[in-house]
Design a protein around this motif. Sequence first.
Motif, PDB file in Angstrom:
ATOM      1  N   THR A 168       8.106  36.017 -39.896  1.00 54.31           N
ATOM      2  CA  THR A 168       8.663  35.794 -41.229  1.00 54.31           C
ATOM      3  C   THR A 168       8.076  34.539 -41.865  1.00 54.31           C
ATOM      4  O   THR A 168       8.752  33.836 -42.587  1.00 54.31           O
ATOM      5  CB  THR A 168      10.194  35.675 -41.157  1.00 54.31           C
ATOM      6  N   ASP A 169       6.817  34.262 -41.577  1.00 48.31           N
ATOM      7  CA  ASP A 169       6.202  33.043 -42.090  1.00 48.31           C
ATOM      8  C   ASP A 169       6.144  33.036 -43.611  1.00 48.31           C
ATOM      9  O   ASP A 169       5.854  34.047 -44.253  1.00 48.31           O
ATOM     10  CB  ASP A 169       4.770  32.899 -41.555  1.00 48.31           C
ATOM     11  N   THR A 170       6.401  31.888 -44.183  1.00 49.18           N
ATOM     12  CA  THR A 170       6.232  31.663 -45.609  1.00 49.18           C
ATOM     13  C   THR A 170       5.507  30.352 -45.782  1.00 49.18           C
ATOM     14  O   THR A 170       5.355  29.576 -44.841  1.00 49.18           O
ATOM     15  CB  THR A 170       7.587  31.597 -46.336  1.00 49.18           C
ATOM     16  N   ALA A 171       5.054  30.066 -46.997  1.00 51.74           N
ATOM     17  CA  ALA A 171       4.383  28.793 -47.263  1.00 51.74           C
ATOM     18  C   ALA A 171       5.356  27.639 -47.046  1.00 51.74           C
ATOM     19  O   ALA A 171       6.541  27.726 -47.395  1.00 51.74           O
ATOM     20  CB  ALA A 171       3.849  28.782 -48.689  1.00 51.74           C
ATOM     21  N   ALA A 172       4.858  26.572 -46.455  1.00 51.64           N
ATOM     22  CA  ALA A 172       5.712  25.403 -46.230  1.00 51.64           C
ATOM     23  C   ALA A 172       6.081  24.780 -47.568  1.00 51.64           C
ATOM     24  O   ALA A 172       5.231  24.593 -48.444  1.00 51.64           O
ATOM     25  CB  ALA A 172       4.986  24.389 -45.356  1.00 51.64           C
ATOM     26  N   ARG A 173       7.345  24.467 -47.722  1.00 47.14           N
ATOM     27  CA  ARG A 173       7.768  23.832 -48.968  1.00 47.14           C
ATOM     28  C   ARG A 173       7.330  22.372 -48.975  1.00 47.14           C
ATOM     29  O   ARG A 173       7.085  21.775 -47.915  1.00 47.14           O
ATOM     30  CB  ARG A 173       9.282  23.937 -49.123  1.00 47.14           C
ATOM     31  N   PRO A 174       7.200  21.755 -50.149  1.00 50.70           N
ATOM     32  CA  PRO A 174       6.823  20.333 -50.215  1.00 50.70           C
ATOM     33  C   PRO A 174       7.800  19.472 -49.424  1.00 50.70           C
ATOM     34  O   PRO A 174       8.996  19.766 -49.361  1.00 50.70           O
ATOM     35  CB  PRO A 174       6.898  20.030 -51.712  1.00 50.70           C
ATOM     36  N   LEU A 175       7.282  18.434 -48.816  1.00 51.84           N
ATOM     37  CA  LEU A 175       8.111  17.566 -47.987  1.00 51.84           C
ATOM     38  C   LEU A 175       9.082  16.784 -48.855  1.00 51.84           C
ATOM     39  O   LEU A 175       8.701  16.177 -49.861  1.00 51.84           O
ATOM     40  CB  LEU A 175       7.223  16.591 -47.202  1.00 51.84           C
ATOM     41  N   ASP A 278       1.145  26.556 -42.092  1.00 49.73           N
ATOM     42  CA  ASP A 278       2.487  26.306 -42.614  1.00 49.73           C
ATOM     43  C   ASP A 278       3.554  26.214 -41.530  1.00 49.73           C
ATOM     44  O   ASP A 278       4.676  25.794 -41.808  1.00 49.73           O
ATOM     45  CB  ASP A 278       2.872  27.415 -43.599  1.00 49.73           C
ATOM     46  N   ALA A 279       3.229  26.605 -40.320  1.00 50.49           N
ATOM     47  CA  ALA A 279       4.193  26.536 -39.216  1.00 50.49           C
ATOM     48  C   ALA A 279       4.268  25.109 -38.675  1.00 50.49           C
ATOM     49  O   ALA A 279       3.329  24.322 -38.819  1.00 50.49           O
ATOM     50  CB  ALA A 279       3.789  27.495 -38.113  1.00 50.49           C
ATOM     51  N   PRO A 280       5.381  24.744 -38.044  1.00 48.37           N
ATOM     52  CA  PRO A 280       5.499  23.400 -37.465  1.00 48.37           C
ATOM     53  C   PRO A 280       4.461  23.174 -36.367  1.00 48.37           C
ATOM     54  O   PRO A 280       4.202  24.066 -35.563  1.00 48.37           O
ATOM     55  CB  PRO A 280       6.913  23.395 -36.864  1.00 48.37           C
ATOM     56  N   VAL A 281       3.862  21.996 -36.365  1.00 45.36           N
ATOM     57  CA  VAL A 281       2.941  21.662 -35.283  1.00 45.36           C
ATOM     58  C   VAL A 281       3.744  21.555 -33.992  1.00 45.36           C
ATOM     59  O   VAL A 281       4.885  21.078 -33.982  1.00 45.36           O
ATOM     60  CB  VAL A 281       2.182  20.345 -35.572  1.00 45.36           C
ATOM     61  N   GLN A 329       7.495  31.421 -30.907  1.00 47.32           N
ATOM     62  CA  GLN A 329       6.597  30.546 -31.641  1.00 47.32           C
ATOM     63  C   GLN A 329       7.316  30.088 -32.903  1.00 47.32           C
ATOM     64  O   GLN A 329       8.072  30.844 -33.511  1.00 47.32           O
ATOM     65  CB  GLN A 329       5.274  31.240 -31.977  1.00 47.32           C
ATOM     66  N   PRO A 330       7.129  28.809 -33.280  1.00 47.19           N
ATOM     67  CA  PRO A 330       7.880  28.258 -34.413  1.00 47.19           C
ATOM     68  C   PRO A 330       7.439  28.838 -35.747  1.00 47.19           C
ATOM     69  O   PRO A 330       6.278  29.188 -35.934  1.00 47.19           O
ATOM     70  CB  PRO A 330       7.578  26.759 -34.328  1.00 47.19           C
ATOM     71  N   GLN A 331       8.403  28.918 -36.673  1.00 49.45           N
ATOM     72  CA  GLN A 331       8.161  29.478 -37.992  1.00 49.45           C
ATOM     73  C   GLN A 331       8.337  28.400 -39.056  1.00 49.45           C
ATOM     74  O   GLN A 331       9.013  27.387 -38.857  1.00 49.45           O
ATOM     75  CB  GLN A 331       9.133  30.626 -38.260  1.00 49.45           C
ATOM     76  N   SER A 332       7.762  28.616 -40.215  1.00 50.15           N
ATOM     77  CA  SER A 332       7.838  27.642 -41.303  1.00 50.15           C
ATOM     78  C   SER A 332       9.241  27.592 -41.888  1.00 50.15           C
ATOM     79  O   SER A 332      10.030  28.532 -41.760  1.00 50.15           O
ATOM     80  CB  SER A 332       6.824  27.996 -42.394  1.00 50.15           C
ATOM     81  N   ALA A 333       9.551  26.477 -42.543  1.00 51.45           N
ATOM     82  CA  ALA A 333      10.881  26.271 -43.117  1.00 51.45           C
ATOM     83  C   ALA A 333      11.092  27.169 -44.329  1.00 51.45           C
ATOM     84  O   ALA A 333      10.202  27.325 -45.163  1.00 51.45           O
ATOM     85  CB  ALA A 333      11.045  24.807 -43.525  1.00 51.45           C
ATOM     86  N   VAL A 334      12.281  27.748 -44.424  1.00 52.94           N
ATOM     87  CA  VAL A 334      12.640  28.560 -45.590  1.00 52.94           C
ATOM     88  C   VAL A 334      13.795  27.855 -46.309  1.00 52.94           C
ATOM     89  O   VAL A 334      13.581  27.051 -47.186  1.00 52.94           O
ATOM     90  CB  VAL A 334      13.020  30.001 -45.171  1.00 52.94           C
ATOM     91  N   ASN A 335      15.029  28.153 -45.895  1.00 51.07           N
ATOM     92  CA  ASN A 335      16.193  27.502 -46.501  1.00 51.07           C
ATOM     93  C   ASN A 335      16.908  26.596 -45.505  1.00 51.07           C
ATOM     94  O   ASN A 335      18.095  26.332 -45.647  1.00 51.07           O
ATOM     95  CB  ASN A 335      17.166  28.571 -47.026  1.00 51.07           C
TER      96      ASN A 335
END
Length: 415
Positions: A168-175, A278-281, A329-335
Motif C-alpha cells: 500500500t505504498d504511497t508518496a511520503a508526505r512532507p516532513l 518513500d518507505a522508511p529507511v 517490510q515497512p510502508q510509507s506514512a499515510v495518515n
Amino acid sequence: MITDSVSLLSKFKEVRLQSERICKPLKTEDYVVQPIVDVSPPKWHLGHTTWFFETFILVPFLKDYSLFNPDYGYLFNSYYETVGARVIRTDRGNITRPGVQEVLAYRAYVDEHMEMFLSGEVENEVNDLLELGLQHEQQHQELLIYDIKYILGNNPLFPAYQNQIEKTDTAARPLGWLNIEEGTYKIGFDKQGFSFDNEHGVHQVFLHEYAVADRLTTNGEYLEFMEDGGYSNFKHWLSDAWEWVKTNEIKAPEHWHFQDGKWHQYNLSGGLQAVNLDAPVTHISFYEADAFAKWKGLRLPTEFEWEVACLQYGSLDHAKGFSDNGLYQPQSAVNDNQFYGEVWEWTASAYRPYPYYEAPEGAVGEYNGKFMVNQMVLRGGSCATPKDHIRATYRNFFHPHLRWMFSGLRLAKHL
C-alpha cells in the motif's frame, strides 16, 4: 493478564502456531544456517522457545513430567546461567542434529503436555510465567524474521521468502514537526496487563520544550545523505562509529546493493528490488542513525522524549505496520505518525535500569537486567513485531553497531 483456562489455552495455541507459520516457507537447509553470530538458525529458535516452557513451567509444575530429551537443555538454553550449561551462541549453527522433524516433534510433545496442564486450574505464579513465555516466544518470532531475512538476503541468488505481496505504498508526505511543551512527565509502565521488568520503576522526568518529526526518515532522505558523501566524512560520526565504518567498509544500510547504476534492497517479499524511496529507511545501526541526524543539523530523541511524544501523538489503533499484515517490510506514512510499527526507532538513550528497578528472583531475573550496559534503546516496534506485543513503554535494546533488525530513525530538535 489472561486468567481463565480457555483463554490461556487459546492464546498459547495461537502463539505457538505462529512460530511454525513463519518457518513454513523455508527449505530444510534454511533452518540450520548461522551466517553471523547475531543470527540464530530458525531451528534453534523453535527449540529454544519450546525449552522455555518445558524448563520454567512443565518441569516444576506438572507432576511426573518426563523430559523429551535430557540433552535438549544444553542445546536450547540461551543465556540462563542459573539453569545450567549451554552451547555457546556462535556454535548454534553446528547443531545439525537433532533434525528439523525432531525439533518439531519436541514442540508437539511439549505443546501436548502444556495443553493438558492448561486445561486445569492455573495458579497466579504459573500464569505470570506463562505470559512471560508467550511474550518471549513473540520476541523470538520477530528475531526469526530478522534472521530469515539475513540468511536469504545473503544468499547469492537473493531468493524471495514469499511471493510478492501487494503493498500500500504511497508518496511520503512532507516532513512536519510535533511540538512538546516543557514540563515534568511520567515515564514507565503503570497500567493493567503485561509488561517487562525493564519498564518498571515509574518515575518523573523534566523535559525542555522540543519537537519530533511527524514521520520516520525515508530511504530517499537517507540516500541524500549517502550521495552527499555521508559515509566518507568523519565529521558526522562518533569516534567508535567512524572506526566501525572504516573497518567494515560500510557504504549503505544492510541489505542495500548497487546494481545497474541504482540502489536495490533485498526484501522478504519479492527478493531484490529497487529501493522504495518513500518507505522508511531500515536496517541501519545507531551509528548511522546518529550520523544522519548530525548531517541534517538535528538529533535523535531520547527515549523519554520519544515516549512522551508517542503518548501524545501516536495511535496504536490506527497503526498497520506490524507483522500481522504479513508484509515484513515497512510502508510509507499515510495518515499515521508512525510511532508504532514499521521500524524500531533508535533513541539517544543508553539502556540502563529505571529508578527503583529490581530484577526478579531466580532464572527469570536474567531476562533483562544483566544486559543493561553498552546498548542503546529503541522504541515503537516494527513490521516484524506482532501488534499485540507492543506498547508505548516497551524498551527494546541493541548494541550500537547492529542493524540486521528492522531499525530506523525519527529526527528531533530543540525549540
